[in-house]
Design a protein around this motif. Sequence first.
Motif, mmCIF file in Angstrom:
data_model
loop_
_atom_site.group_PDB
_atom_site.id
_atom_site.type_symbol
_atom_site.label_atom_id
_atom_site.label_comp_id
_atom_site.label_asym_id
_atom_site.label_seq_id
_atom_site.Cartn_x
_atom_site.Cartn_y
_atom_site.Cartn_z
ATOM 1 N N CYS A 3 52.203 -18.890 -69.147
ATOM 2 C CA CYS A 3 53.611 -19.190 -69.430
ATOM 3 C C CYS A 3 54.095 -18.477 -70.684
ATOM 4 C CB CYS A 3 53.807 -20.704 -69.559
ATOM 5 S SG CYS A 3 53.685 -21.582 -67.973
ATOM 6 N N PHE A 4 53.193 -18.245 -71.630
ATOM 7 C CA PHE A 4 53.556 -17.466 -72.819
ATOM 8 C C PHE A 4 54.018 -16.067 -72.403
ATOM 9 C CE2 PHE A 4 52.911 -14.642 -76.348
ATOM 10 C CZ PHE A 4 53.177 -15.394 -77.485
ATOM 11 N N GLY A 5 53.254 -15.451 -71.503
ATOM 12 C CA GLY A 5 53.619 -14.121 -71.028
ATOM 13 C C GLY A 5 54.940 -14.113 -70.281
ATOM 14 N N LYS A 6 55.170 -15.130 -69.459
ATOM 15 C CA LYS A 6 56.439 -15.212 -68.735
ATOM 16 C C LYS A 6 57.606 -15.394 -69.704
ATOM 17 C CE LYS A 6 54.695 -17.061 -64.342
ATOM 18 N NZ LYS A 6 54.736 -18.197 -63.395
ATOM 19 N N GLY A 7 57.401 -16.239 -70.691
ATOM 20 C CA GLY A 7 58.458 -16.453 -71.666
ATOM 21 C C GLY A 7 58.769 -15.196 -72.462
ATOM 22 N N ALA A 8 57.730 -14.499 -72.898
ATOM 23 C CA ALA A 8 57.932 -13.261 -73.659
ATOM 24 C C ALA A 8 58.651 -12.223 -72.817
ATOM 25 C CB ALA A 8 56.589 -12.730 -74.146
ATOM 26 N N HIS A 9 58.259 -12.102 -71.553
ATOM 27 C CA HIS A 9 58.893 -11.112 -70.673
ATOM 28 C C HIS A 9 60.362 -11.435 -70.453
ATOM 29 C CE1 HIS A 9 59.161 -8.043 -67.586
ATOM 30 N NE2 HIS A 9 59.749 -8.928 -66.798
ATOM 31 N N SER A 10 60.708 -12.721 -70.375
ATOM 32 C CA SER A 10 62.095 -13.108 -70.111
ATOM 33 C C SER A 10 63.029 -12.735 -71.256
ATOM 34 C CB SER A 10 62.184 -14.613 -69.852
ATOM 35 O OG SER A 10 61.964 -15.357 -71.047
ATOM 36 N N ASN B 56 53.765 -24.823 -68.314
ATOM 37 C CA ASN B 56 53.384 -25.137 -69.688
ATOM 38 C C ASN B 56 54.569 -24.740 -70.576
ATOM 39 O OD1 ASN B 56 52.288 -24.804 -72.454
ATOM 40 N ND2 ASN B 56 50.342 -25.324 -71.456
ATOM 41 N N GLN B 57 55.450 -25.694 -70.846
ATOM 42 C CA GLN B 57 56.698 -25.377 -71.545
ATOM 43 C C GLN B 57 56.467 -24.881 -72.959
ATOM 44 O OE1 GLN B 57 59.555 -25.419 -69.822
ATOM 45 N NE2 GLN B 57 60.546 -24.434 -71.582
ATOM 46 N N ARG B 58 55.448 -25.400 -73.627
ATOM 47 C CA ARG B 58 55.181 -24.943 -74.989
ATOM 48 C C ARG B 58 54.821 -23.465 -75.006
ATOM 49 N NH1 ARG B 58 50.455 -27.082 -79.190
ATOM 50 N NH2 ARG B 58 50.712 -25.376 -80.692
ATOM 51 N N GLY B 59 53.975 -23.057 -74.064
ATOM 52 C CA GLY B 59 53.601 -21.650 -73.997
ATOM 53 C C GLY B 59 54.806 -20.779 -73.676
ATOM 54 N N ARG C 280 47.593 -21.033 -78.101
ATOM 55 C CA ARG C 280 46.418 -21.662 -77.510
ATOM 56 C C ARG C 280 45.770 -20.719 -76.504
ATOM 57 N NH1 ARG C 280 49.294 -27.168 -75.770
ATOM 58 N NH2 ARG C 280 47.593 -27.125 -74.251
ATOM 59 N N ASP C 281 44.503 -21.012 -76.199
ATOM 60 C CA ASP C 281 43.729 -20.121 -75.323
ATOM 61 C C ASP C 281 43.720 -20.554 -73.863
ATOM 62 O OD1 ASP C 281 43.036 -18.532 -77.477
ATOM 63 O OD2 ASP C 281 41.239 -19.703 -77.936
ATOM 64 N N ASP C 282 44.210 -21.754 -73.559
ATOM 65 C CA ASP C 282 44.089 -22.213 -72.170
ATOM 66 C C ASP C 282 44.950 -21.358 -71.246
ATOM 67 O OD1 ASP C 282 46.769 -23.895 -71.557
ATOM 68 O OD2 ASP C 282 46.129 -24.260 -73.624
ATOM 69 N N GLU C 283 44.534 -21.295 -69.998
ATOM 70 C CA GLU C 283 45.132 -20.376 -69.021
ATOM 71 C C GLU C 283 46.610 -20.643 -68.773
ATOM 72 O OE1 GLU C 283 44.516 -19.054 -64.341
ATOM 73 O OE2 GLU C 283 42.969 -20.211 -65.391
ATOM 74 N N ALA C 284 46.977 -21.911 -68.619
ATOM 75 C CA ALA C 284 48.379 -22.246 -68.336
ATOM 76 C C ALA C 284 49.276 -21.828 -69.495
ATOM 77 C CB ALA C 284 48.526 -23.738 -68.060
ATOM 78 N N TYR C 285 48.815 -22.068 -70.727
ATOM 79 C CA TYR C 285 49.609 -21.682 -71.904
ATOM 80 C C TYR C 285 49.798 -20.168 -71.933
ATOM 81 C CZ TYR C 285 50.952 -20.940 -76.781
ATOM 82 O OH TYR C 285 51.602 -20.550 -77.933
ATOM 83 N N GLN C 286 48.695 -19.426 -71.746
ATOM 84 C CA GLN C 286 48.761 -17.972 -71.815
ATOM 85 C C GLN C 286 49.661 -17.397 -70.723
ATOM 86 O OE1 GLN C 286 47.476 -15.883 -74.042
ATOM 87 N NE2 GLN C 286 46.511 -17.496 -75.272
#
Length: 280
Positions: free
Chosen positions: A216-223, A248-251, A208-214
């Motif tokens: 948290c997506f980056g934080k998840g990928a980095h982890s 944003n847990q999904r992100g 998704r494009d929303d800011e919270a998703y993006q």
Amino acid sequence: MSSTRILVLSVLTLALPAAAPAFADAESDLRARWTGATVITKVPVFSECTDHFTDNAVPSGGLPRGAGLRFGAGEIATVDKIDVTWTRIDVSIGFLEPYRVTWTDGPYTLYDQRRCRVQLKLELPRDVRKDPAKAGAAIGALLGAFSNPAEARRAPSFNARRVEAYPANWEKTRAEYETWHATRVNAKVQERMATLLREAQDTIDRARDDEAYQRCFGKGAHSRSYQSFGSCESVLDTYFVSSGSCENQRGFDDGQRLAWTVGMVRALSACFVPAGPQAQ
């Protein structure tokens, strides 16, 4: 100070150190006597015939108990190591004569001549462990020492075991098996990689494009960007599990999953097995 007191102190000073080394030097005495020695087993022992020493518990006055193959008395071996612990004396030995192990994989019967190793774990009282003569006698009850392998082979206690030869045409059969095995392994690896790539594409498609998703997506990928994986066998049976949280847990989960998938594909790419006679 009286001459009598001086004399008593002198006697004590000389006498006390003389008693201590009898205990302190027990381990070094045993190592000097037994390490590297050629021996013949006097009792049955057990070995799994791997690169590791198979534990054989030896209760005081009892016989060895362990996992793996049972070898009768009379095996020629070399003492690799002696260790004295708080409760035991451990004697590690390796048989001079290999043993041919047999197993099956698919339609193939396989063979390998392996060296068999044993660690005798003698459970002994403290007074025995710390006394070189008593400890040596305890080891000697299990192992008979010889000057060299040639002398041991002439001894009546030698069981004369010889390793079984490989079957006729074994090299040809082994080459056929290695090709068959490599084909199966590579197919599993390829199938797992294809599944992971489909899952990675699904993760990208639902991003998704929303800011919270993006964020948290980056934080998840980095982890998960520095995650390490185990052996090829374990990687084939490893599946994604999310850990941690974000607003944003999904992100966060999607970022973790994509980074984990990239790492898995990279790990699996090193798991392909060369097909043909050169495979070991």
